[in-house]
Design a protein around this motif. Sequence first.
Motif, PDB file in Angstrom:
ATOM      1  N   PRO A 148       0.955  -0.943  -0.223  1.00  0.00           N
ATOM      2  CA  PRO A 148       0.105  -0.066   0.227  1.00  0.00           C
ATOM      3  C   PRO A 148       1.049   1.296   0.120  1.00  0.00           C
ATOM      4  O   PRO A 148       1.823   1.272   0.515  1.00  0.00           O
ATOM      5  N   SER A 149       0.251   2.159  -0.586  1.00  0.00           N
ATOM      6  CA  SER A 149       1.072   3.564  -0.646  1.00  0.00           C
ATOM      7  C   SER A 149       0.513   4.654  -0.209  1.00  0.00           C
ATOM      8  O   SER A 149      -0.835   4.604  -0.403  1.00  0.00           O
ATOM      9  N   ARG A 150       1.052   5.863  -0.145  1.00  0.00           N
ATOM     10  CA  ARG A 150       0.456   7.078   0.273  1.00  0.00           C
ATOM     11  C   ARG A 150       1.070   8.120  -1.023  1.00  0.00           C
ATOM     12  O   ARG A 150       2.082   7.920  -1.178  1.00  0.00           O
ATOM     13  N   SER A 151       0.123   8.995  -1.152  1.00  0.00           N
ATOM     14  CA  SER A 151       0.528  10.064  -2.113  1.00  0.00           C
ATOM     15  C   SER A 151       0.918  11.555  -1.560  1.00  0.00           C
ATOM     16  O   SER A 151       1.745  12.242  -2.249  1.00  0.00           O
ATOM     17  N   PRO A 180      11.031  -8.863  15.473  1.00  0.00           N
ATOM     18  CA  PRO A 180      11.483  -8.387  14.169  1.00  0.00           C
ATOM     19  C   PRO A 180      11.451  -9.433  13.157  1.00  0.00           C
ATOM     20  O   PRO A 180      11.337  -8.955  11.820  1.00  0.00           O
ATOM     21  N   ALA A 181      11.458 -10.669  13.470  1.00  0.00           N
ATOM     22  CA  ALA A 181      11.189 -11.695  12.452  1.00  0.00           C
ATOM     23  C   ALA A 181       9.866 -11.482  11.777  1.00  0.00           C
ATOM     24  O   ALA A 181       9.856 -11.912  10.534  1.00  0.00           O
ATOM     25  N   PHE A 182       8.904 -11.048  12.427  1.00  0.00           N
ATOM     26  CA  PHE A 182       7.469 -10.885  11.969  1.00  0.00           C
ATOM     27  C   PHE A 182       7.735  -9.684  10.918  1.00  0.00           C
ATOM     28  O   PHE A 182       7.184  -9.697   9.720  1.00  0.00           O
ATOM     29  N   LEU A 183       8.441  -8.521  11.247  1.00  0.00           N
ATOM     30  CA  LEU A 183       8.527  -7.518  10.157  1.00  0.00           C
ATOM     31  C   LEU A 183       9.368  -7.823   9.075  1.00  0.00           C
ATOM     32  O   LEU A 183       8.966  -7.592   8.005  1.00  0.00           O
ATOM     33  N   ARG A 184      10.362  -8.491   9.098  1.00  0.00           N
ATOM     34  CA  ARG A 184      11.106  -9.426   7.914  1.00  0.00           C
ATOM     35  C   ARG A 184      10.108 -10.185   7.130  1.00  0.00           C
ATOM     36  O   ARG A 184      10.139 -10.156   5.848  1.00  0.00           O
ATOM     37  N   ALA A 185       9.303 -11.021   7.702  1.00  0.00           N
ATOM     38  CA  ALA A 185       8.283 -11.702   6.906  1.00  0.00           C
ATOM     39  C   ALA A 185       7.393 -10.990   6.169  1.00  0.00           C
ATOM     40  O   ALA A 185       7.078 -11.351   5.082  1.00  0.00           O
ATOM     41  N   LEU A 186       6.980  -9.636   6.695  1.00  0.00           N
ATOM     42  CA  LEU A 186       6.126  -9.043   5.955  1.00  0.00           C
ATOM     43  C   LEU A 186       6.850  -8.362   4.830  1.00  0.00           C
ATOM     44  O   LEU A 186       6.332  -8.087   3.748  1.00  0.00           O
ATOM     45  N   GLY A 187       8.205  -7.944   5.032  1.00  0.00           N
ATOM     46  CA  GLY A 187       9.050  -7.760   3.887  1.00  0.00           C
ATOM     47  C   GLY A 187       9.249  -8.572   2.862  1.00  0.00           C
ATOM     48  O   GLY A 187       9.223  -8.417   1.540  1.00  0.00           O
ATOM     49  N   LEU A 205       4.704  -6.697   1.588  1.00  0.00           N
ATOM     50  CA  LEU A 205       3.599  -5.770   2.187  1.00  0.00           C
ATOM     51  C   LEU A 205       4.194  -4.630   2.640  1.00  0.00           C
ATOM     52  O   LEU A 205       3.479  -3.579   2.429  1.00  0.00           O
ATOM     53  N   ILE A 206       5.231  -4.588   3.330  1.00  0.00           N
ATOM     54  CA  ILE A 206       5.983  -3.303   3.527  1.00  0.00           C
ATOM     55  C   ILE A 206       7.402  -3.438   2.975  1.00  0.00           C
ATOM     56  O   ILE A 206       8.176  -4.507   3.315  1.00  0.00           O
ATOM     57  N   THR A 207       8.204  -2.431   2.664  1.00  0.00           N
ATOM     58  CA  THR A 207       9.427  -2.370   2.345  1.00  0.00           C
ATOM     59  C   THR A 207      10.102  -1.129   2.801  1.00  0.00           C
ATOM     60  O   THR A 207       9.937   0.021   2.347  1.00  0.00           O
ATOM     61  N   PRO A 208      10.861  -1.623   4.016  1.00  0.00           N
ATOM     62  CA  PRO A 208      11.410  -0.375   4.789  1.00  0.00           C
ATOM     63  C   PRO A 208      12.561   0.328   3.847  1.00  0.00           C
ATOM     64  O   PRO A 208      12.956  -0.366   3.220  1.00  0.00           O
ATOM     65  N   LEU A 209      12.684   1.475   4.170  1.00  0.00           N
ATOM     66  CA  LEU A 209      13.978   2.169   3.615  1.00  0.00           C
ATOM     67  C   LEU A 209      15.263   1.767   4.294  1.00  0.00           C
ATOM     68  O   LEU A 209      14.947   1.118   5.755  1.00  0.00           O
ATOM     69  N   ARG A 210      16.218   1.837   3.998  1.00  0.00           N
ATOM     70  CA  ARG A 210      17.381   1.501   4.654  1.00  0.00           C
ATOM     71  C   ARG A 210      18.413   2.750   4.983  1.00  0.00           C
ATOM     72  O   ARG A 210      18.525   3.493   4.214  1.00  0.00           O
ATOM     73  N   SER A 211      18.961   2.605   6.267  1.00  0.00           N
ATOM     74  CA  SER A 211      19.799   3.668   6.646  1.00  0.00           C
ATOM     75  C   SER A 211      21.174   3.321   5.998  1.00  0.00           C
ATOM     76  O   SER A 211      21.441   2.539   5.192  1.00  0.00           O
ATOM     77  N   GLU A 212      22.057   4.505   6.142  1.00  0.00           N
ATOM     78  CA  GLU A 212      23.363   4.274   5.308  1.00  0.00           C
ATOM     79  C   GLU A 212      24.029   3.302   5.751  1.00  0.00           C
ATOM     80  O   GLU A 212      24.838   2.806   5.007  1.00  0.00           O
ATOM     81  N   ARG A 224      17.147  -1.334   8.644  1.00  0.00           N
ATOM     82  CA  ARG A 224      15.949  -1.164   8.167  1.00  0.00           C
ATOM     83  C   ARG A 224      15.314  -0.023   9.081  1.00  0.00           C
ATOM     84  O   ARG A 224      15.523   0.019  10.203  1.00  0.00           O
ATOM     85  N   ARG A 225      14.597   0.870   8.359  1.00  0.00           N
ATOM     86  CA  ARG A 225      13.885   1.932   9.065  1.00  0.00           C
ATOM     87  C   ARG A 225      12.409   1.962   8.545  1.00  0.00           C
ATOM     88  O   ARG A 225      12.214   1.947   7.375  1.00  0.00           O
ATOM     89  N   TYR A 226      11.494   2.099   9.434  1.00  0.00           N
ATOM     90  CA  TYR A 226       9.990   1.993   9.197  1.00  0.00           C
ATOM     91  C   TYR A 226       9.309   3.281   9.432  1.00  0.00           C
ATOM     92  O   TYR A 226       9.743   4.033  10.279  1.00  0.00           O
ATOM     93  N   SER A 227       8.208   3.697   8.684  1.00  0.00           N
ATOM     94  CA  SER A 227       7.319   4.805   8.946  1.00  0.00           C
ATOM     95  C   SER A 227       6.309   4.517   9.688  1.00  0.00           C
ATOM     96  O   SER A 227       5.848   3.276   9.935  1.00  0.00           O
ATOM     97  N   ARG A 228       5.458   5.638  10.180  1.00  0.00           N
ATOM     98  CA  ARG A 228       4.445   5.253  10.905  1.00  0.00           C
ATOM     99  C   ARG A 228       3.175   4.615   9.891  1.00  0.00           C
ATOM    100  O   ARG A 228       2.587   3.685  10.520  1.00  0.00           O
TER     101      ARG A 228
END
Length: 112
Positions: free
Chosen positions: A2-5, A33-40, A44-51, A55-59
């Motif tokens: 899902p995305s936001r505009s 964290p394993a659950f979040l990785r499974a969603l990735g 379902l969600i693709t977290p951004l990556r720090s330098e 993984r970094r997640y939004s609200r």
Amino acid sequence: MPSRSTRPVDPLDDDDYPAYTMGRAAEMIGTTPAFLRALGEHRLITPLRSEGGHRRYSRYQLRIAARARELVDRGTSVEAACRIVVLEDQLEEAQRINERLRGHGGGQQQAT
């Protein structure tokens, strides 16, 4: 996923700003964290990556993950929960578009 505009100017007000580490994100929604990785893995969600590659997640992503967790807690498989959340998001978007089209003069009824 899902995305936001729309994006607010201030990152603190931005639901899409990747403010949370994996550990903090998991803690906030009461999962692992394993659950979040499974969603990735199920896209379902693709977290951004720090330098540093973390993984970094939004609200917004956390709300999506929390909904998936609710479904999994009720006995739905992770794969099925991800699909349900995507379909719910698509339905919500279609309803928003419908409302916008109806509100702009499309299909006004005549009084009798």
